[in-house]
Design a protein around this motif. Structure first.
Motif, PDB file in Angstrom:
ATOM      1  N   SER A  80       0.839  -1.196   0.000  1.00  0.00           N
ATOM      2  CA  SER A  80       0.000   0.000   0.000  1.00  0.00           C
ATOM      3  C   SER A  80       0.873   1.244   0.000  1.00  0.00           C
ATOM      4  CB  SER A  80      -0.905   0.013   1.237  1.00  0.00           C
ATOM      5  OG  SER A  80      -1.766  -1.103   1.246  1.00  0.00           O
ATOM      6  N   THR A  81       0.534   2.186  -0.851  1.00  0.00           N
ATOM      7  CA  THR A  81       1.303   3.421  -0.955  1.00  0.00           C
ATOM      8  C   THR A  81       0.398   4.611  -0.690  1.00  0.00           C
ATOM      9  OG1 THR A  81       0.886   3.533  -3.339  1.00  0.00           O
ATOM     10  CG2 THR A  81       2.912   2.429  -2.625  1.00  0.00           C
ATOM     11  N   ALA A  82       0.995   5.721  -0.298  1.00  0.00           N
ATOM     12  CA  ALA A  82       0.247   6.940  -0.004  1.00  0.00           C
ATOM     13  C   ALA A  82      -0.546   7.372  -1.239  1.00  0.00           C
ATOM     14  CB  ALA A  82       1.191   8.049   0.441  1.00  0.00           C
ATOM     15  N   GLY A  83      -1.816   7.676  -1.042  1.00  0.00           N
ATOM     16  CA  GLY A  83      -2.652   8.136  -2.132  1.00  0.00           C
ATOM     17  C   GLY A  83      -3.356   7.031  -2.894  1.00  0.00           C
ATOM     18  N   GLU A  84      -2.947   5.793  -2.680  1.00  0.00           N
ATOM     19  CA  GLU A  84      -3.583   4.663  -3.370  1.00  0.00           C
ATOM     20  C   GLU A  84      -4.789   4.187  -2.565  1.00  0.00           C
ATOM     21  OE1 GLU A  84      -2.448   0.191  -5.045  1.00  0.00           O
ATOM     22  OE2 GLU A  84      -1.228   1.152  -3.504  1.00  0.00           O
ATOM     23  N   LEU A  85      -5.919   4.014  -3.246  1.00  0.00           N
ATOM     24  CA  LEU A  85      -7.127   3.543  -2.583  1.00  0.00           C
ATOM     25  C   LEU A  85      -7.310   2.052  -2.835  1.00  0.00           C
ATOM     26  CD1 LEU A  85      -9.645   6.442  -3.322  1.00  0.00           C
ATOM     27  CD2 LEU A  85      -8.109   6.157  -1.373  1.00  0.00           C
ATOM     28  N   ARG A  86      -7.427   1.286  -1.762  1.00  0.00           N
ATOM     29  CA  ARG A  86      -7.617  -0.162  -1.852  1.00  0.00           C
ATOM     30  C   ARG A  86      -9.056  -0.537  -1.490  1.00  0.00           C
ATOM     31  NH1 ARG A  86      -3.186  -3.739  -1.952  1.00  0.00           N
ATOM     32  NH2 ARG A  86      -1.301  -2.588  -2.483  1.00  0.00           N
ATOM     33  N   PRO A  87      -9.555  -1.636  -2.029  1.00  0.00           N
ATOM     34  CA  PRO A  87     -10.841  -2.153  -1.545  1.00  0.00           C
ATOM     35  C   PRO A  87     -10.690  -2.612  -0.101  1.00  0.00           C
ATOM     36  CG  PRO A  87      -9.806  -3.728  -3.027  1.00  0.00           C
ATOM     37  CD  PRO A  87      -8.960  -2.492  -3.069  1.00  0.00           C
ATOM     38  N   TRP A 146     -19.461   4.836   8.924  1.00  0.00           N
ATOM     39  CA  TRP A 146     -18.226   5.569   9.227  1.00  0.00           C
ATOM     40  C   TRP A 146     -17.129   5.228   8.231  1.00  0.00           C
ATOM     41  CZ3 TRP A 146     -13.489   3.388  10.435  1.00  0.00           C
ATOM     42  CH2 TRP A 146     -12.482   4.285  10.807  1.00  0.00           C
ATOM     43  N   LEU A 147     -17.018   3.947   7.900  1.00  0.00           N
ATOM     44  CA  LEU A 147     -15.974   3.518   6.978  1.00  0.00           C
ATOM     45  C   LEU A 147     -16.175   4.154   5.605  1.00  0.00           C
ATOM     46  CD1 LEU A 147     -13.496   1.758   6.449  1.00  0.00           C
ATOM     47  CD2 LEU A 147     -15.038  -0.153   5.972  1.00  0.00           C
ATOM     48  N   ARG A 148     -17.403   4.186   5.139  1.00  0.00           N
ATOM     49  CA  ARG A 148     -17.666   4.834   3.854  1.00  0.00           C
ATOM     50  C   ARG A 148     -17.274   6.315   3.894  1.00  0.00           C
ATOM     51  NH1 ARG A 148     -20.310   1.807   0.271  1.00  0.00           N
ATOM     52  NH2 ARG A 148     -21.782   0.191   0.942  1.00  0.00           N
ATOM     53  N   GLY A 149     -17.617   6.981   4.984  1.00  0.00           N
ATOM     54  CA  GLY A 149     -17.358   8.415   5.070  1.00  0.00           C
ATOM     55  C   GLY A 149     -15.908   8.780   5.240  1.00  0.00           C
ATOM     56  N   SER A 150     -15.149   7.907   5.877  1.00  0.00           N
ATOM     57  CA  SER A 150     -13.746   8.217   6.156  1.00  0.00           C
ATOM     58  C   SER A 150     -12.778   7.410   5.313  1.00  0.00           C
ATOM     59  CB  SER A 150     -13.446   7.967   7.635  1.00  0.00           C
ATOM     60  OG  SER A 150     -13.650   6.599   7.965  1.00  0.00           O
ATOM     61  N   ALA A 151     -13.313   6.644   4.349  1.00  0.00           N
ATOM     62  CA  ALA A 151     -12.496   5.690   3.588  1.00  0.00           C
ATOM     63  C   ALA A 151     -11.241   6.305   2.953  1.00  0.00           C
ATOM     64  CB  ALA A 151     -13.357   5.004   2.528  1.00  0.00           C
ATOM     65  N   PRO A 152     -11.344   7.385   2.160  1.00  0.00           N
ATOM     66  CA  PRO A 152     -10.142   7.888   1.489  1.00  0.00           C
ATOM     67  C   PRO A 152      -9.022   8.258   2.466  1.00  0.00           C
ATOM     68  CG  PRO A 152     -12.112   8.833   0.495  1.00  0.00           C
ATOM     69  CD  PRO A 152     -12.554   8.122   1.737  1.00  0.00           C
ATOM     70  N   GLY A 153      -9.393   8.757   3.638  1.00  0.00           N
ATOM     71  CA  GLY A 153      -8.385   9.115   4.622  1.00  0.00           C
ATOM     72  C   GLY A 153      -7.624   7.931   5.168  1.00  0.00           C
ATOM     73  N   HIS A 154      -8.169   6.733   4.951  1.00  0.00           N
ATOM     74  CA  HIS A 154      -7.493   5.515   5.406  1.00  0.00           C
ATOM     75  C   HIS A 154      -7.002   4.669   4.233  1.00  0.00           C
ATOM     76  CE1 HIS A 154      -8.431   5.986   9.668  1.00  0.00           C
ATOM     77  NE2 HIS A 154      -9.645   6.393   9.308  1.00  0.00           N
ATOM     78  N   GLY A 155      -6.947   5.276   3.032  1.00  0.00           N
ATOM     79  CA  GLY A 155      -6.452   4.551   1.870  1.00  0.00           C
ATOM     80  C   GLY A 155      -7.429   3.533   1.324  1.00  0.00           C
ATOM     81  N   ILE A 156      -8.736   3.762   1.538  1.00  0.00           N
ATOM     82  CA  ILE A 156      -9.775   2.799   1.137  1.00  0.00           C
ATOM     83  C   ILE A 156     -10.682   3.432   0.091  1.00  0.00           C
ATOM     84  CG2 ILE A 156     -11.826   1.569   1.962  1.00  0.00           C
ATOM     85  CD1 ILE A 156     -10.303   1.223   4.632  1.00  0.00           C
ATOM     86  N   ASP A 157     -11.046   2.631  -0.899  1.00  0.00           N
ATOM     87  CA  ASP A 157     -11.986   3.057  -1.932  1.00  0.00           C
ATOM     88  C   ASP A 157     -13.403   2.917  -1.375  1.00  0.00           C
ATOM     89  OD1 ASP A 157     -13.658   3.359  -4.121  1.00  0.00           O
ATOM     90  OD2 ASP A 157     -12.407   2.168  -5.468  1.00  0.00           O
ATOM     91  N   PRO A 158     -14.147   4.017  -1.197  1.00  0.00           N
ATOM     92  CA  PRO A 158     -15.482   3.912  -0.600  1.00  0.00           C
ATOM     93  C   PRO A 158     -16.479   3.154  -1.465  1.00  0.00           C
ATOM     94  CG  PRO A 158     -15.097   6.128  -1.447  1.00  0.00           C
ATOM     95  CD  PRO A 158     -13.789   5.403  -1.541  1.00  0.00           C
TER      96      PRO A 158
END
Length: 328
Positions: A80-87, A146-158
């Motif tokens: 995982s790298t900064a800025g990359e969104l993972r499922p 919460w996960l949907r709303g904060s996903a990008p901040g944790h490297g997650i694709d909402p």
């Protein structure tokens, strides 16, 4: 004199039989006789100083919910790298709604993240009998929001969030999907249901055939269910407590349903998989032979655990690949 093993244990393979015997020696009284507090102390999994699957990033998080903050653990996949969104997979642990901890599913969450390329968020939801139904479901609903709303901040694709869990956690995953569908809210992209508890009737043949199965007996399962329902439930059991009661399963996310051969819950879970298919939900069901309820989280103990994790990895990767294909 050694007490003879129950007849259902004859279906266990050699490795599972050894583990079952060890559990029987350690668990000197049934869970229903121990009670919630003593059973938690006896069955709690200690944190590992040397996990079988090391990961570079495992975050301890606090999730805000309507009931207050809940502990959670976010497992980032390798690379995982900064800025990359993972499922991501929201994972809900088992334990009959009464038992279970983040540490108890730590190894399986690590393995899922490492092999699938998906992040895994493991939630420590409130337990019965202190917090009966619908507390755990409310925690699951709030955590997904919460996960949907904060996903990008944790490297997650909402837009690429799945839900899953084992046993009681499988129940919560199914109920969460039903709740979202019925309330017109965005659905997860997939559901992963590992020997889920989906019915309150205890009527299918496996409840009798495997009544004395290792780790979870029919009598203990009934007691755990009673703790979850609580003493003050009026009006019967609804579809969010027992998802088999839903009038229709249409429109739910693609499902993977895993079961163990020697498990009182087996037939209920497989019947739920068949209902999903009949209602047009893409569903894969896999029964793992020779093992008992609880095998999925016992990484390193059973070869079937490794195979079941691979089942989940294929399911998640297939979902991600299908989502990546551009539509014409």
């Amino acid at each position: 004199m050694t007490k003879p093993a129950p007849p259902s244990w004859e279906h266990l393979d050699a490795g599972a039989l050894l583990v079952a015997q060890a559990i029987a020696e350690a668990l000197t009284s049934p869970v229903r006789e121990l009670g919630a507090r003593a059973a938690r102390e006896l069955l709690a999994s200690p944190p590992s100083d040397r996990p079988l699957t090391p990961l570079d990033r495992v975050e301890a998080l606090t999730v805000p919910t309507r009931s207050g903050p809940l502990r959670a653990r976010l497992y980032h996949p390798p690379g995982s790298t900064a800025g990359e969104l993972r499922p991501a997979l929201l994972y809900l642990h088992g334990g009959g709604f009464v038992l279970g901890t983040l540490d108890g599913v730590d190894e399986v969450c690590r393995a899922l993240a490492a092999r699938s390329g998906w992040a895994v968020l493991s939630l420590e939801y409130r337990l019965a009998p202190e917090f009966p139904y619908p507390a755990a479901l409310e925690d699951s609903v709030d955590t997904l929001a919460w996960l949907r709303g904060s996903a990008p901040g944790h490297g997650i694709d909402p837009d690429l969030i799945a839900v899953g869990g084992d046993s009681a956690g499988g129940n919560l995953a199914t109920a969460l999907c039903l709740h979202l569908r019925n309330h017109g809210l965005p659905l997860p992209v997939a559901q992963v249901l590992v020997y889920p508890a989906v019915d309150d009737r205890f009527a299918t043949p496996s409840w009798t055939r495997f009544a004395d199965a290792p780790l979870l007996t029919t009598a203990d399962a009934r007691w755990l269910w009673e703790q979850y329902m609580g003493p003050g439930l009026d009006g019967g059991v609804d579809q969010y407590a027992a998802p088999m009661k839903a009038a229709s399963l249409r429109g739910l996310p693609p499902a993977l349903v895993l079961t163990a051969e020697v498990d009182p819950l087996r037939d209920d879970a497989e019947a739920y998989a068949e209902r999903l298919r009949q209602d047009g939900v893409p569903t894969t069901a896999v029964r793992h032979a020779g093992v008992f309820h609880g095998f999925f989280t016992e990484v390193g103990d059973f070869p079937q655990t490794d195979a079941a994790i691979d089942d989940v990895v294929r399911h998640l990767r297939g979902i991600a690949a299908a989502r990546a294909v551009p539509t014409s």
